[in-house]
Scaffold this active site. Structure first.
Site, mmCIF file in Angstrom:
data_model
loop_
_atom_site.group_PDB
_atom_site.id
_atom_site.type_symbol
_atom_site.label_atom_id
_atom_site.label_comp_id
_atom_site.label_asym_id
_atom_site.label_seq_id
_atom_site.Cartn_x
_atom_site.Cartn_y
_atom_site.Cartn_z
ATOM 1 N N ARG A 136 -12.001 1.973 -8.552
ATOM 2 C CA ARG A 136 -11.155 3.178 -8.714
ATOM 3 C C ARG A 136 -11.488 3.859 -10.034
ATOM 4 N NH1 ARG A 136 -5.310 2.451 -5.916
ATOM 5 N NH2 ARG A 136 -6.147 1.686 -3.969
ATOM 6 N N ASP A 165 0.830 -1.209 0.000
ATOM 7 C CA ASP A 165 0.000 0.000 0.000
ATOM 8 C C ASP A 165 0.869 1.267 0.000
ATOM 9 O OD1 ASP A 165 -2.332 1.438 0.020
ATOM 10 O OD2 ASP A 165 -2.694 1.204 2.171
ATOM 11 N N LEU A 218 12.419 -18.968 -5.040
ATOM 12 C CA LEU A 218 11.281 -18.318 -4.362
ATOM 13 C C LEU A 218 9.973 -18.586 -5.109
ATOM 14 C CD1 LEU A 218 10.564 -16.027 -2.143
ATOM 15 C CD2 LEU A 218 10.541 -14.495 -4.116
ATOM 16 N N HIS A 275 2.577 3.422 -8.994
ATOM 17 C CA HIS A 275 2.439 1.982 -9.261
ATOM 18 C C HIS A 275 3.654 1.463 -10.037
ATOM 19 C CE1 HIS A 275 -1.454 2.121 -7.496
ATOM 20 N NE2 HIS A 275 -2.046 2.786 -8.478
ATOM 21 N N SER A 316 -6.988 -5.772 -5.982
ATOM 22 C CA SER A 316 -8.033 -6.427 -5.190
ATOM 23 C C SER A 316 -9.358 -6.433 -5.941
ATOM 24 C CB SER A 316 -8.197 -5.714 -3.845
ATOM 25 O OG SER A 316 -8.974 -4.550 -3.999
ATOM 26 N N ARG A 327 0.047 7.637 -2.758
ATOM 27 C CA ARG A 327 0.566 8.727 -1.911
ATOM 28 C C ARG A 327 2.025 9.036 -2.238
ATOM 29 N NH1 ARG A 327 -0.886 6.038 3.467
ATOM 30 N NH2 ARG A 327 -1.426 4.362 2.043
ATOM 31 N N TRP A 328 2.783 8.000 -2.559
ATOM 32 C CA TRP A 328 4.190 8.203 -2.929
ATOM 33 C C TRP A 328 4.264 9.133 -4.151
ATOM 34 C CZ3 TRP A 328 7.220 7.547 -7.222
ATOM 35 C CH2 TRP A 328 8.606 7.504 -7.038
ATOM 36 N N ARG A 350 1.927 -5.026 6.039
ATOM 37 C CA ARG A 350 1.197 -4.021 5.272
ATOM 38 C C ARG A 350 1.987 -2.720 5.345
ATOM 39 N NH1 ARG A 350 -4.963 -2.767 4.241
ATOM 40 N NH2 ARG A 350 -4.696 -0.831 3.084
ATOM 41 N N GLU A 389 -11.892 -5.193 -5.042
ATOM 42 C CA GLU A 389 -12.528 -3.881 -4.846
ATOM 43 C C GLU A 389 -11.842 -2.775 -5.663
ATOM 44 O OE1 GLU A 389 -11.663 -5.972 -2.191
ATOM 45 O OE2 GLU A 389 -13.737 -6.672 -2.091
ATOM 46 N N ARG A 431 -5.114 -2.463 8.506
ATOM 47 C CA ARG A 431 -6.294 -3.300 8.253
ATOM 48 C C ARG A 431 -5.937 -4.364 7.222
ATOM 49 N NH1 ARG A 431 -8.177 1.989 6.676
ATOM 50 N NH2 ARG A 431 -7.514 2.365 4.531
HETATM 51 C C1 FPP Z 1 -1.970 0.112 -3.344
HETATM 52 O O1 FPP Z 1 -1.509 1.441 -3.290
HETATM 53 C C2 FPP Z 1 -1.394 -0.553 -4.500
HETATM 54 C C3 FPP Z 1 -2.103 -1.087 -5.532
HETATM 55 C C4 FPP Z 1 -3.573 -1.052 -5.605
HETATM 56 C C5 FPP Z 1 -1.418 -1.709 -6.686
HETATM 57 C C6 FPP Z 1 -0.156 -2.426 -6.367
HETATM 58 C C7 FPP Z 1 0.461 -2.854 -7.636
HETATM 59 C C8 FPP Z 1 1.764 -2.919 -7.877
HETATM 60 C C9 FPP Z 1 2.816 -2.659 -6.863
HETATM 61 C C10 FPP Z 1 2.203 -3.340 -9.236
HETATM 62 C C11 FPP Z 1 2.119 -4.827 -9.337
HETATM 63 C C12 FPP Z 1 2.653 -5.278 -10.635
HETATM 64 C C13 FPP Z 1 3.041 -6.538 -10.866
HETATM 65 C C14 FPP Z 1 3.636 -6.878 -12.183
HETATM 66 C C15 FPP Z 1 2.877 -7.620 -9.881
HETATM 67 P P1 FPP Z 1 -2.573 2.605 -3.375
HETATM 68 O O2 FPP Z 1 -2.794 2.949 -4.796
HETATM 69 O O3 FPP Z 1 -3.830 2.215 -2.648
HETATM 70 O O4 FPP Z 1 -1.833 3.757 -2.622
HETATM 71 P P2 FPP Z 1 -2.481 4.916 -1.742
HETATM 72 O O5 FPP Z 1 -3.067 4.236 -0.520
HETATM 73 O O6 FPP Z 1 -1.304 5.763 -1.415
HETATM 74 O O7 FPP Z 1 -3.512 5.599 -2.591
#
Ligand code: FPP
Length: 242
Positions: free
Chosen positions: A66, A15, A126, A32, A60, A19-20, A176, A62, A182
């Site tokens: 978005r 997560d 792995l 992402h 997810s 925000r990053w 997390r 859910e 959560r």
């Molecule tokens: C949650 O951060 C992150 C996600 C919904 C996507 C995570 C996906 C990746 C790291 C890429 C995966 C790719 C591969 C190839 C496996 P958020 O968007 O909810 O962040 P925020 O809480 O700061 O809004």
């Protein structure tokens, strides 16, 4: 570390990508993209430390709600990142599994998943489970449906065998990132006895030091699995008979 103080299976809710990016005045998708880099680094670090299984929450059930632009951006990123990274993962001996509801995924995403699975299926390093269009409730429902379809009695053992992570032991440690505390419909069934560690770091900033911090916290926890302390071995592990 003694062998039981290192988790066999680590699961991560990655997560904080949005925000990053926002902190840097970048579009959320840039976060992402950086999240993929962080995942590659983390998979390497887990393997180097002797962790056998890494399971990550990439999209997810859910997340479809978005904004459409972010959903399609994530789908494109997923397909593109798989196409680009899978040969490196293969060289590193990673075995990739994809877990989640495939019914709504595009042909392109499905193709990349199938190619990655086929290419890496004989690797012995792995095990990387990527949960994509995954939800813990979906997983339980699909397992129950499989039991009904096979006319099997609804026992814990039978249900376990139908869950989407039946090929690996339950997670020992769930991390997390991003400061929230959560479960967000992640491994509801499988995390029954997992230890939870919450990191304030946003996922793209999660590095080897943060992983080691989480592992150190895990090593200090006493896992009792419903027992009381005197029933455990002196080193805190479960007796072999249990
Ligand atoms: C949650 O951060 C992150 C996600 C919904 C996507 C995570 C996906 C990746 C790291 C890429 C995966 C790719 C591969 C190839 C496996 P958020 O968007 O909810 O962040 P925020 O809480 O700061 O809004």
């Amino acid at each position: 570390m003694t062998s039981h103080s290192l988790p066999v299976h680590v699961a991560i809710v990655m997560d904080g990508n949005g925000r990053w990016a926002s902190k840097r005045f970048l579009p959320r998708l840039a976060g992402h993209h950086q999240g993929v880099e962080s995942l590659k680094r983390c998979a390497k670090a887990c393997d180097a430390r002797g962790i056998r299984v890494l399971t990550v929450f990439a999209f997810s059930s859910e997340n479809w709600s978005r904004p459409a632009e972010e959903v399609s951006g994530l789908m494109d990123l997923f397909a593109m990142a798989l196409g680009r990274e899978v040969s490196q993962m293969h060289q590193e001996g990673v075995r990739m599994h994809f877990v989640g509801d495939r019914s709504k995924l595009s042909d392109r995403v499905l193709r990349e998943m199938e190619q990655a699975t086929a290419l890496t299926c004989n690797n012995t390093g792995l095990i990387l489970n990527i949960c994509f269009n995954y939800g813990g409730r979906w997983d339980i429902v699909q397992a129950v449906q499989s039991l009904i379809a096979k006319n099997l009695p609804a026992t814990e053992k039978n249900l376990c065998a139908m869950m989407s992570l039946a090929h690996v032991p339950d997670p020992d440690l769930v991390i997390r990132t991003g400061g929230e505390q959560r479960i967000s419909n992640f491994l509801l069934w499988q995390s029954a006895y997992a230890e939870f560690v919450f990191s304030e770091q946003l996922w793209p900033d999660f590095n080897e030091q943060e992983l080691d911090k989480a592992l150190q916290i895990f090593a200090k926890r006493q896992r009792r699995f419903g027992k009381i302390s005197p029933q455990l071995n002196a080193d805190g592990s479960l007796p072999l008979s249990s």
